[in-house]
Design a protein around this motif. Structure first.
Motif, PDB file in Angstrom:
ATOM      1  N   THR A  80       0.828  -1.206   0.000  1.00  0.00           N
ATOM      2  CA  THR A  80       0.000   0.000   0.000  1.00  0.00           C
ATOM      3  C   THR A  80       0.862   1.256   0.000  1.00  0.00           C
ATOM      4  O   THR A  80       0.560   2.228  -0.691  1.00  0.00           O
ATOM      5  CB  THR A  80      -0.933   0.001   1.224  1.00  0.00           C
ATOM      6  OG1 THR A  80      -1.719  -1.186   1.219  1.00  0.00           O
ATOM      7  CG2 THR A  80      -1.855   1.209   1.204  1.00  0.00           C
ATOM      8  N   ALA A  81       1.944   1.240   0.772  1.00  0.00           N
ATOM      9  CA  ALA A  81       2.863   2.381   0.789  1.00  0.00           C
ATOM     10  C   ALA A  81       3.468   2.608  -0.590  1.00  0.00           C
ATOM     11  O   ALA A  81       3.678   3.757  -1.011  1.00  0.00           O
ATOM     12  CB  ALA A  81       3.967   2.148   1.819  1.00  0.00           C
ATOM     13  N   ALA A  82       3.747   1.530  -1.309  1.00  0.00           N
ATOM     14  CA  ALA A  82       4.261   1.652  -2.674  1.00  0.00           C
ATOM     15  C   ALA A  82       3.218   2.296  -3.581  1.00  0.00           C
ATOM     16  O   ALA A  82       3.541   3.179  -4.388  1.00  0.00           O
ATOM     17  CB  ALA A  82       4.661   0.281  -3.209  1.00  0.00           C
ATOM     18  N   CYS A  83       1.962   1.895  -3.439  1.00  0.00           N
ATOM     19  CA  CYS A  83       0.883   2.498  -4.246  1.00  0.00           C
ATOM     20  C   CYS A  83       0.736   3.983  -3.937  1.00  0.00           C
ATOM     21  O   CYS A  83       0.521   4.790  -4.850  1.00  0.00           O
ATOM     22  CB  CYS A  83      -0.427   1.771  -3.985  1.00  0.00           C
ATOM     23  SG  CYS A  83      -0.502   0.094  -4.653  1.00  0.00           S
ATOM     24  N   ASP A  84       0.825   4.338  -2.655  1.00  0.00           N
ATOM     25  CA  ASP A  84       0.731   5.758  -2.274  1.00  0.00           C
ATOM     26  C   ASP A  84       1.837   6.581  -2.926  1.00  0.00           C
ATOM     27  O   ASP A  84       1.609   7.697  -3.404  1.00  0.00           O
ATOM     28  CB  ASP A  84       0.817   5.910  -0.756  1.00  0.00           C
ATOM     29  CG  ASP A  84      -0.377   5.333  -0.015  1.00  0.00           C
ATOM     30  OD1 ASP A  84      -1.460   5.226  -0.612  1.00  0.00           O
ATOM     31  OD2 ASP A  84      -0.218   4.985   1.175  1.00  0.00           O
ATOM     32  N   LEU A  85       3.046   6.027  -2.939  1.00  0.00           N
ATOM     33  CA  LEU A  85       4.183   6.753  -3.513  1.00  0.00           C
ATOM     34  C   LEU A  85       4.032   6.880  -5.028  1.00  0.00           C
ATOM     35  O   LEU A  85       4.291   7.948  -5.611  1.00  0.00           O
ATOM     36  CB  LEU A  85       5.480   6.031  -3.158  1.00  0.00           C
ATOM     37  CG  LEU A  85       6.778   6.813  -3.390  1.00  0.00           C
ATOM     38  CD1 LEU A  85       6.806   8.091  -2.572  1.00  0.00           C
ATOM     39  CD2 LEU A  85       7.980   5.938  -3.020  1.00  0.00           C
ATOM     40  N   GLN A  86       3.594   5.816  -5.674  1.00  0.00           N
ATOM     41  CA  GLN A  86       3.376   5.867  -7.115  1.00  0.00           C
ATOM     42  C   GLN A  86       2.265   6.860  -7.473  1.00  0.00           C
ATOM     43  O   GLN A  86       2.328   7.513  -8.517  1.00  0.00           O
ATOM     44  CB  GLN A  86       3.047   4.476  -7.636  1.00  0.00           C
ATOM     45  CG  GLN A  86       4.240   3.522  -7.600  1.00  0.00           C
ATOM     46  CD  GLN A  86       3.848   2.094  -7.869  1.00  0.00           C
ATOM     47  OE1 GLN A  86       2.793   1.633  -7.461  1.00  0.00           O
ATOM     48  NE2 GLN A  86       4.714   1.363  -8.558  1.00  0.00           N
ATOM     49  N   ALA A  87       1.261   6.983  -6.607  1.00  0.00           N
ATOM     50  CA  ALA A  87       0.169   7.922  -6.857  1.00  0.00           C
ATOM     51  C   ALA A  87       0.674   9.352  -6.905  1.00  0.00           C
ATOM     52  O   ALA A  87       0.198  10.165  -7.708  1.00  0.00           O
ATOM     53  CB  ALA A  87      -0.902   7.776  -5.779  1.00  0.00           C
ATOM     54  N   ILE A  88       1.650   9.667  -6.045  1.00  0.00           N
ATOM     55  CA  ILE A  88       2.215  11.024  -6.066  1.00  0.00           C
ATOM     56  C   ILE A  88       2.915  11.275  -7.392  1.00  0.00           C
ATOM     57  O   ILE A  88       2.744  12.329  -8.021  1.00  0.00           O
ATOM     58  CB  ILE A  88       3.185  11.224  -4.895  1.00  0.00           C
ATOM     59  CG1 ILE A  88       2.462  11.037  -3.555  1.00  0.00           C
ATOM     60  CG2 ILE A  88       3.826  12.611  -4.961  1.00  0.00           C
ATOM     61  CD1 ILE A  88       3.387  11.086  -2.350  1.00  0.00           C
ATOM     62  N   ALA A  89       3.717  10.317  -7.828  1.00  0.00           N
ATOM     63  CA  ALA A  89       4.445  10.485  -9.085  1.00  0.00           C
ATOM     64  C   ALA A  89       3.493  10.631 -10.268  1.00  0.00           C
ATOM     65  O   ALA A  89       3.788  11.349 -11.230  1.00  0.00           O
ATOM     66  CB  ALA A  89       5.382   9.301  -9.303  1.00  0.00           C
ATOM     67  N   LEU A  90       2.346   9.986 -10.204  1.00  0.00           N
ATOM     68  CA  LEU A  90       1.370  10.068 -11.288  1.00  0.00           C
ATOM     69  C   LEU A  90       0.579  11.374 -11.271  1.00  0.00           C
ATOM     70  O   LEU A  90       0.252  11.914 -12.328  1.00  0.00           O
ATOM     71  CB  LEU A  90       0.395   8.885 -11.203  1.00  0.00           C
ATOM     72  CG  LEU A  90       0.945   7.515 -11.572  1.00  0.00           C
ATOM     73  CD1 LEU A  90      -0.070   6.433 -11.252  1.00  0.00           C
ATOM     74  CD2 LEU A  90       1.312   7.468 -13.054  1.00  0.00           C
ATOM     75  N   ARG A  91       0.267  11.892 -10.070  1.00  0.00           N
ATOM     76  CA  ARG A  91      -0.674  13.007  -9.971  1.00  0.00           C
ATOM     77  C   ARG A  91      -0.027  14.351  -9.676  1.00  0.00           C
ATOM     78  O   ARG A  91      -0.696  15.378  -9.763  1.00  0.00           O
ATOM     79  CB  ARG A  91      -1.738  12.701  -8.898  1.00  0.00           C
ATOM     80  CG  ARG A  91      -2.492  11.417  -9.180  1.00  0.00           C
ATOM     81  CD  ARG A  91      -3.893  11.417  -8.610  1.00  0.00           C
ATOM     82  NE  ARG A  91      -3.960  11.357  -7.181  1.00  0.00           N
ATOM     83  CZ  ARG A  91      -4.023  10.216  -6.469  1.00  0.00           C
ATOM     84  NH1 ARG A  91      -3.984   9.052  -7.090  1.00  0.00           N
ATOM     85  NH2 ARG A  91      -4.122  10.256  -5.164  1.00  0.00           N
ATOM     86  N   ASP A  92       1.255  14.364  -9.342  1.00  0.00           N
ATOM     87  CA  ASP A  92       1.930  15.627  -9.064  1.00  0.00           C
ATOM     88  C   ASP A  92       2.771  16.013 -10.279  1.00  0.00           C
ATOM     89  O   ASP A  92       3.781  15.373 -10.568  1.00  0.00           O
ATOM     90  CB  ASP A  92       2.821  15.498  -7.830  1.00  0.00           C
ATOM     91  CG  ASP A  92       3.398  16.828  -7.385  1.00  0.00           C
ATOM     92  OD1 ASP A  92       3.447  17.773  -8.201  1.00  0.00           O
ATOM     93  OD2 ASP A  92       3.798  16.937  -6.218  1.00  0.00           O
ATOM     94  N   PRO A  93       2.387  17.067 -10.997  1.00  0.00           N
ATOM     95  CA  PRO A  93       3.138  17.438 -12.204  1.00  0.00           C
ATOM     96  C   PRO A  93       4.520  17.990 -11.906  1.00  0.00           C
ATOM     97  O   PRO A  93       5.332  18.144 -12.828  1.00  0.00           O
ATOM     98  CB  PRO A  93       2.246  18.512 -12.850  1.00  0.00           C
ATOM     99  CG  PRO A  93       1.462  19.089 -11.720  1.00  0.00           C
ATOM    100  CD  PRO A  93       1.230  17.958 -10.762  1.00  0.00           C
TER     101      PRO A  93
END
Length: 255
Positions: A83-96
Motif C-alpha cells: 500500500t505504501a508503494a501504491c501511495d508513492l506511485q500515486a504522487i508520481a502520477l498526480r503531481d506534475p
C-alpha cells in the motif's frame, strides 16, 4: 504479502535505489544523506520505518521507538508495504512537479504522515491504543497532519502540501483520493458513527470542510473552501458555503 504486492514494492524499491545512485552521482555532497536514508537499508520496509522514526522522533531514543513500532506493523501486515508503494506511485502520477519516486519519499511530509497513520491504524486494531495515539499526536506536532487511528483510508492516496489536515475517527476514505492542505473531515454531531464516507478518486481542494453522516460519490470534486454537510453525487463538483453542485454528469436515463 500477496505476490502482486511483493512484486510492486520490490520493483519500486529498486527504482528508488536507482534514483538515489543517480542523485549521488549528480551531487556527491547530498550523497551522504541519501546513503544514510536509502542505500543503507536492505528493503523498502526498513527504509520507510527509519524515515518515519526520523520525522516523528526528536531524540535518538524516540526515533528508535517509532522505527520499532513501524517495523512491527510492517512485519505483522506486509501488505502495508504494498500500500505504501501504491501511495508513492500515486504522487508520481498526480503531481506534475515531480517525475521520480525519491523526492516525495524523502521530502513530502504528507507521504510520511500517511504511512505513520497506517502504522497507527494497525496498532489501534490490535489493542495497542497508547502506541496508536502516540503516532497520531507526534504526526500532528511534527507534520501538521492529524488522522485518528480509527479512520479508514484506501490505497493510492495523496496528501498534497499536507499542512492542517484533520481526519476524524470513523471517517472512511476510498482509493486514489487527493486531499490538499487545511482540509477537515469529521463528525457533525456527538455520535461517533456520523462521519463522512469519501468515494474513490475524489479530489478535495484546500480549506474544504466535510462533516457529518454523508457520502461523497466516486470521482467527485470538492472545491477550495467548500463546506459540505450533505451528500455529493458521484462525478459532481461541489463549491461554496454551503456547498452547491455543478458539472454533474447527466443522469443515465437522459443519456
Amino acid at each position: 504479502m500477496t505476490t502482486a504486492a511483493t512484486s510492486t514494492s520490490g520493483s519500486l524499491w529498486q527504482d528508488i535505489r536507482d534514483d538515489a545512485q543517480r542523485a549521488i552521482a549528480a551531487d556527491p555532497v547530498f550523497g551522504k544523506s541519501l546513503a544514510d536514508t536509502v542505500l543503507i537499508h536492505g528493503d523498502f520496509a526498513a527504509a520507510l520505518a527509519d524515515l518515519i522514526g526520523r520525522r516523528l522522533g526528536g531524540s535518538a531514543a524516540e526515533q528508535a521507538r517509532f522505527n520499532t513500532f513501524s517495523l512491527d506493523a510492517f512485519r505483522g501486515a506486509p501488505d502495508l508495504i504494498g500500500t505504501a508503494a501504491c501511495d508513492l506511485q500515486a504522487i508520481a502520477l498526480r503531481d506534475p512537479a515531480i517525475a521520480e519516486l525519491l523526492p516525495p519519499l524523502l521530502h513530502y511530509k504528507g507521504y510520511v504522515a500517511l504511512q505513520a497513520w497506517r502504522v497507527s491504524h494497525w496498532h489501534w486494531h490490535r489493542g495497542h491504543i497508547d502506541a496508536a495515539l502516540l503516532f497520531q499526536n507526534e504526526a500532528s506536532n511534527a507534520l501538521q497532519v492529524s488522522i485518528h487511528p480509527a479512520a479508514s483510508i484506501g490505497s493510492g492516496v495523496y496528501l498534497d502540501h499536507a499542512t492542517g489536515i484533520v481526519i476524524g475517527a470513523n471517517a472512511v476514505i476510498g482509493d486514489a483520493v487527493t486531499i490538499l492542505q487545511n482540509v477537515s473531515i469529521g463528525r457533525h454531531s456527538e455520535l461517533p458513527a456520523c462521519s463522512p464516507r469519501i468515494g474513490r478518486g475524489v479530489y478535495i481542494g484546500g480549506g474544504a470542510t466535510i462533516l457529518g453522516d454523508i457520502s461523497i460519490g466516486d470521482f467527485a470534486k470538492i472545491g477550495a473552501g467548500t463546506v459540505v454537510t450533505s451528500d455529493i453525487p458521484a462525478g459532481c463538483t461541489a463549491v461554496g458555503n454551503p456547498a452547491r453542485l455543478t458539472n454533474c454528469p447527466e443522469p443515465a436515463s437522459a443519456a
